[in-house]
Design an enzyme around this catalytic site. Sequence first.
Site, mmCIF file in Angstrom:
data_model
loop_
_atom_site.group_PDB
_atom_site.id
_atom_site.type_symbol
_atom_site.label_atom_id
_atom_site.label_comp_id
_atom_site.label_asym_id
_atom_site.label_seq_id
_atom_site.Cartn_x
_atom_site.Cartn_y
_atom_site.Cartn_z
ATOM 1 N N GLU A 175 -3.882 -60.662 1.340
ATOM 2 C CA GLU A 175 -3.221 -60.934 0.059
ATOM 3 C C GLU A 175 -4.275 -60.964 -1.049
ATOM 4 O O GLU A 175 -5.299 -61.646 -0.931
ATOM 5 C CB GLU A 175 -2.487 -62.279 0.152
ATOM 6 C CG GLU A 175 -1.717 -62.600 -1.118
ATOM 7 C CD GLU A 175 -0.610 -63.646 -0.902
ATOM 8 O OE1 GLU A 175 -0.136 -63.813 0.239
ATOM 9 O OE2 GLU A 175 -0.236 -64.285 -1.895
ATOM 10 N N ARG A 176 -4.022 -60.208 -2.090
ATOM 11 C CA ARG A 176 -4.966 -60.070 -3.216
ATOM 12 C C ARG A 176 -6.329 -59.582 -2.733
ATOM 13 O O ARG A 176 -7.369 -59.972 -3.278
ATOM 14 C CB ARG A 176 -5.131 -61.372 -3.993
ATOM 15 C CG ARG A 176 -3.854 -62.100 -4.293
ATOM 16 C CD ARG A 176 -2.852 -61.293 -5.070
ATOM 17 N NE ARG A 176 -1.613 -62.044 -5.268
ATOM 18 C CZ ARG A 176 -0.517 -61.508 -5.785
ATOM 19 N NH1 ARG A 176 -0.460 -60.233 -6.122
ATOM 20 N NH2 ARG A 176 0.554 -62.242 -5.953
ATOM 21 N N LYS B 121 -1.534 -75.402 1.712
ATOM 22 C CA LYS B 121 -0.787 -75.133 0.484
ATOM 23 C C LYS B 121 0.622 -75.627 0.756
ATOM 24 O O LYS B 121 1.325 -75.061 1.597
ATOM 25 C CB LYS B 121 -0.791 -73.635 0.191
ATOM 26 C CG LYS B 121 0.135 -73.207 -0.950
ATOM 27 C CD LYS B 121 -0.011 -71.705 -1.233
ATOM 28 C CE LYS B 121 0.932 -71.234 -2.323
ATOM 29 N NZ LYS B 121 0.747 -69.793 -2.624
ATOM 30 N N GLU C 87 5.016 -72.444 -4.625
ATOM 31 C CA GLU C 87 5.465 -71.062 -4.474
ATOM 32 C C GLU C 87 6.250 -70.864 -3.176
ATOM 33 O O GLU C 87 6.026 -69.917 -2.434
ATOM 34 C CB GLU C 87 4.268 -70.108 -4.530
ATOM 35 C CG GLU C 87 3.505 -70.205 -5.841
ATOM 36 C CD GLU C 87 2.393 -69.171 -5.989
ATOM 37 O OE1 GLU C 87 1.802 -68.801 -4.970
ATOM 38 O OE2 GLU C 87 2.140 -68.757 -7.130
ATOM 39 N N ARG D 251 -4.419 -78.488 -1.237
ATOM 40 C CA ARG D 251 -4.525 -77.748 -2.502
ATOM 41 C C ARG D 251 -3.700 -78.391 -3.621
ATOM 42 O O ARG D 251 -2.583 -78.864 -3.389
ATOM 43 C CB ARG D 251 -4.087 -76.299 -2.318
ATOM 44 C CG ARG D 251 -5.031 -75.536 -1.433
ATOM 45 C CD ARG D 251 -4.583 -74.113 -1.263
ATOM 46 N NE ARG D 251 -5.071 -73.206 -2.275
ATOM 47 C CZ ARG D 251 -4.331 -72.323 -2.910
ATOM 48 N NH1 ARG D 251 -3.024 -72.258 -2.709
ATOM 49 N NH2 ARG D 251 -4.860 -71.502 -3.773
ATOM 50 N N ARG E 188 3.835 -75.516 -17.486
ATOM 51 C CA ARG E 188 3.309 -75.290 -16.142
ATOM 52 C C ARG E 188 1.872 -75.793 -15.979
ATOM 53 O O ARG E 188 1.501 -76.305 -14.931
ATOM 54 C CB ARG E 188 3.408 -73.789 -15.841
ATOM 55 C CG ARG E 188 2.436 -73.254 -14.846
ATOM 56 C CD ARG E 188 3.015 -72.978 -13.511
ATOM 57 N NE ARG E 188 1.993 -72.329 -12.709
ATOM 58 C CZ ARG E 188 1.941 -71.033 -12.449
ATOM 59 N NH1 ARG E 188 2.898 -70.244 -12.874
ATOM 60 N NH2 ARG E 188 0.963 -70.526 -11.728
ATOM 61 N N LYS F 257 -8.000 -75.237 -8.230
ATOM 62 C CA LYS F 257 -8.564 -74.026 -8.826
ATOM 63 C C LYS F 257 -9.390 -74.412 -10.053
ATOM 64 O O LYS F 257 -9.171 -75.468 -10.648
ATOM 65 C CB LYS F 257 -7.453 -73.063 -9.224
ATOM 66 C CG LYS F 257 -6.694 -72.506 -8.023
ATOM 67 C CD LYS F 257 -5.697 -71.429 -8.411
ATOM 68 C CE LYS F 257 -4.976 -70.938 -7.152
ATOM 69 N NZ LYS F 257 -4.030 -69.839 -7.410
ATOM 70 N N ASP G 65 -4.179 -70.382 -13.164
ATOM 71 C CA ASP G 65 -4.232 -69.550 -11.964
ATOM 72 C C ASP G 65 -5.284 -68.449 -12.053
ATOM 73 O O ASP G 65 -4.924 -67.282 -12.164
ATOM 74 C CB ASP G 65 -2.846 -68.919 -11.751
ATOM 75 C CG ASP G 65 -2.739 -68.215 -10.410
ATOM 76 O OD1 ASP G 65 -3.702 -68.272 -9.637
ATOM 77 O OD2 ASP G 65 -1.683 -67.615 -10.149
ATOM 78 N N GLU H 108 -12.037 -74.657 -6.180
ATOM 79 C CA GLU H 108 -11.620 -73.369 -5.621
ATOM 80 C C GLU H 108 -11.861 -72.285 -6.666
ATOM 81 O O GLU H 108 -11.231 -72.281 -7.727
ATOM 82 C CB GLU H 108 -10.137 -73.413 -5.222
ATOM 83 C CG GLU H 108 -9.653 -72.112 -4.585
ATOM 84 C CD GLU H 108 -8.197 -72.194 -4.077
ATOM 85 O OE1 GLU H 108 -7.876 -73.112 -3.284
ATOM 86 O OE2 GLU H 108 -7.392 -71.346 -4.491
ATOM 87 N N GLU I 55 -8.431 -60.811 -8.539
ATOM 88 C CA GLU I 55 -6.987 -60.602 -8.656
ATOM 89 C C GLU I 55 -6.559 -60.322 -10.097
ATOM 90 O O GLU I 55 -5.690 -59.500 -10.340
ATOM 91 C CB GLU I 55 -6.261 -61.844 -8.128
ATOM 92 C CG GLU I 55 -4.764 -61.784 -8.311
ATOM 93 C CD GLU I 55 -4.049 -63.042 -7.835
ATOM 94 O OE1 GLU I 55 -4.704 -63.941 -7.283
ATOM 95 O OE2 GLU I 55 -2.823 -63.105 -8.012
ATOM 96 N N HIS J 54 -2.297 -64.744 -18.640
ATOM 97 C CA HIS J 54 -1.176 -64.383 -17.771
ATOM 98 C C HIS J 54 -0.293 -63.286 -18.384
ATOM 99 O O HIS J 54 0.924 -63.432 -18.472
ATOM 100 C CB HIS J 54 -0.321 -65.631 -17.502
ATOM 101 C CG HIS J 54 0.355 -65.609 -16.164
ATOM 102 N ND1 HIS J 54 1.311 -64.686 -15.821
ATOM 103 C CD2 HIS J 54 0.201 -66.392 -15.070
ATOM 104 C CE1 HIS J 54 1.720 -64.910 -14.592
ATOM 105 N NE2 HIS J 54 1.054 -65.932 -14.104
HETATM 106 C C1 BDP Z 1 -1.790 -66.710 -6.980
HETATM 107 C C2 BDP Z 1 -1.723 -65.486 -6.137
HETATM 108 C C3 BDP Z 1 -0.950 -65.698 -4.865
HETATM 109 C C4 BDP Z 1 -1.508 -66.903 -4.142
HETATM 110 C C5 BDP Z 1 -1.496 -68.103 -5.054
HETATM 111 C C6 BDP Z 1 -2.197 -69.296 -4.439
HETATM 112 O O1 BDP Z 1 -1.116 -64.467 -6.894
HETATM 113 O O2 BDP Z 1 -1.062 -64.537 -4.094
HETATM 114 O O3 BDP Z 1 -0.769 -67.171 -2.993
HETATM 115 O O4 BDP Z 1 -2.208 -67.811 -6.233
HETATM 116 O O5 BDP Z 1 -3.332 -69.541 -4.820
HETATM 117 O O6 BDP Z 1 -2.786 -66.474 -7.930
HETATM 118 O O7 BDP Z 1 -1.636 -69.983 -3.603
#
Ligand code: BDP
Length: 709
Positions: free
Chosen positions: A176-177, A296, A300, A333, A345, A369, A374, A396, A402, A530
């Site tokens: 992913e990414r 996590k 999401e 996280r 947000r 993060k 993000d 993080e 990305e 973003h």
């Molecule tokens: C976002 C990414 C996604 C990740 C998410 C994360 O687009 O793919 O799963 O962060 O950090 O930036 O959990």
Amino acid sequence: MRLRLQHYLLLSLLFIAAGVRAETGYDLWLRYASVSESYATDIASTVHSIHASHSSPTVDAAVDELVRGIRGMTERVPQTGEPGASIVLRTPQTSELVASLDLPFDEIGDEGFVVRHVDGTLVIAANRDIGLLYGAFALLRRLQMETPLDELDEVSAPAMQLRLLNHWDNLSGFVERGYAGASLWDWHRLPEYKDPRYTDYARANASLGINGTVLNNVNANASILTPLYLEKVASIADALRPWGIRVYLSARFSAPVEIGGLTTADPLDEDVQQWWAAKVAEIYELIPDFGGFLVKANSEGQPGPQDYDRTHADGANMLADALAPHGGVVMWRAFVYSADVKVDRVRQAYDEFVPLDGTFRDNVLVQAKNGPLDFQPREPFHPLFGGMTQTPLMMEFQVTKEYLGFASHLAYLGTLWEEVLQSDTYAQGPGSTVARVIDGTIDGHALTGIAGVSNIGADINWSGSVFAQSNWYAYGRFAWNPDASAATVAEEWVRQTFSNDPRFIAPVVDMMMASREAVVNYMTPLGLTHLMATGHHYGPGPWVDDLGRDDWNPYYYHRADKNGIGFDRSERGSGAADQYFEPLSAIYGNVKATPDNLLLWFHRVDWDHETGAGLPVWESLLRHYDRGVETVSRFRDTWAGLGEFVDPERFEETTAFLEIQEREARWWRDASIAYFQSVSGLPLPDGVRPPEHELEVYKAIEFPHLEGY
Ligand code: BDP
């Protein structure tokens, strides 16, 4: 025909004899290419042999690496064994010589080292074997940079305990990414087959002091916790162990239901607690030095304790209790944002986590993060750093780009990380930098850590492009020393990866140092954020305003209309500026005091608002877009003049990637200007080049096959 073949063979032999081979980038910064003749002579006269006071898998790895490095740099093979003119690797327990040198052993802890030139001998000394390995790599770094041998004197220890990579690798092999090919982990052929790349991966990480790796994606699949996969994980752990690298896993919170046959994953349920305790015991049976879990949860769509009306602390503590008897940690996280975005947000993680401060077990770190949104090209630092005093905060960073042009755009992230780490939180007055928060100084935490979302994949060059390798390198160097300088780290990397020639170093370091700001300029200047199109995070889509959730839409972040642009986070708006300590909250809360580079992050302003640069915001915006494109054009010119210092393979790759970057920088600039002009209705001042196409053309661009990248 026959003649041709003969010619070919002859040429090949000549190339082999001359040591010329195709540069794939595989060797990273551990190329150990020939040093200058005079320096090779210095090394040869100082190092006839390499002598370690004892043997262990880690010490043997250090000796092997020194032999490999010196052979590569000097084309001479040092002996291993008895000392003569030599390198010696010793701990005070194993060597009277080293004990008698009065070295600062109490300053370097378990992982630090001393590298010193003492009377013709290069001494690598440490308290533990892993320090000897790190010392060996430090010496090799110096040798690759041709540091005069009599100047060698380095005493170094890492500032943080956990220096981890986070792989976002799925069990299917998809990353992913990830922009560097498939996952390195060959689940299908593990546990029997350990790809030799695991060792090279470990060498590269150990050369930086990275001491842990989370193998699987934070969007975790519970199968990784089944016996079938745990055996494979154990096999990887065996390969990495000599290099001081522990294995960690992302744990799916609902695993007790999905693979455990329970009907709930409620953290306060006794069966659930017992299930995790047994699972953790099973893991430690296979991997005695297993590091712990990254989680996590309730973010999401991931499962978590809130599904059972429990808090993040309830969830983290339940796992922490299972891991504690074995010495494992939980990295929980803070990248959470619930479905109903109430105000803003970027406020959410702080609002959810600060009230929980003081309720986490001792073996829990909260991993946040670097910014509150993000991994955007620029964000202010996350106010959780300094905002939670009783909980160790783990940083993080995202090494994979990305939101900064994937692998093809040249964006050196050392400058981004330096900016974040040196930001003053003022948590305990001036000097309370983010670096001092995460290294435990500010709040007196013993448990400390940092994580980098990996940019590593199965591509031959590991990271998708040679310049993307610099971010892996820089991440490791900042993880070791959060006060590192981005420029120094860039220079180290350039010297080891390419050349010690000053005519090459200076322009390339300049390019790297300017590169992240160039991306900010052509993508998200003045604190915009973003703005990426839908389904991928590559191209521009500031017009997008129709996605299911408000905060998935670029429009939510820039709010541009004919009156103005920006998100008001002052006390008249969402109040997010108040999450910072004074004087920052006053600075960020005041449109006149906020620096231009965060202006539209914190404020909504009229189009004719005068920025710090003394221009109306509309004109400032245009200037930044142009500057971004111009900087990339300059990179192309600079690079074009450097061919004589670089092998053709890496030269051409970078030439092509810079061409892509320039084209895409224009695309970002033109699409953004076309859109913002359509909402502001303002004319382009004289001299500003109009976008190449109408807005509709940019809106119609699709990337149907980039889903998930
Ligand atoms: C976002 C990414 C996604 C990740 C998410 C994360 O687009 O793919 O799963 O962060 O950090 O930036 O959990």
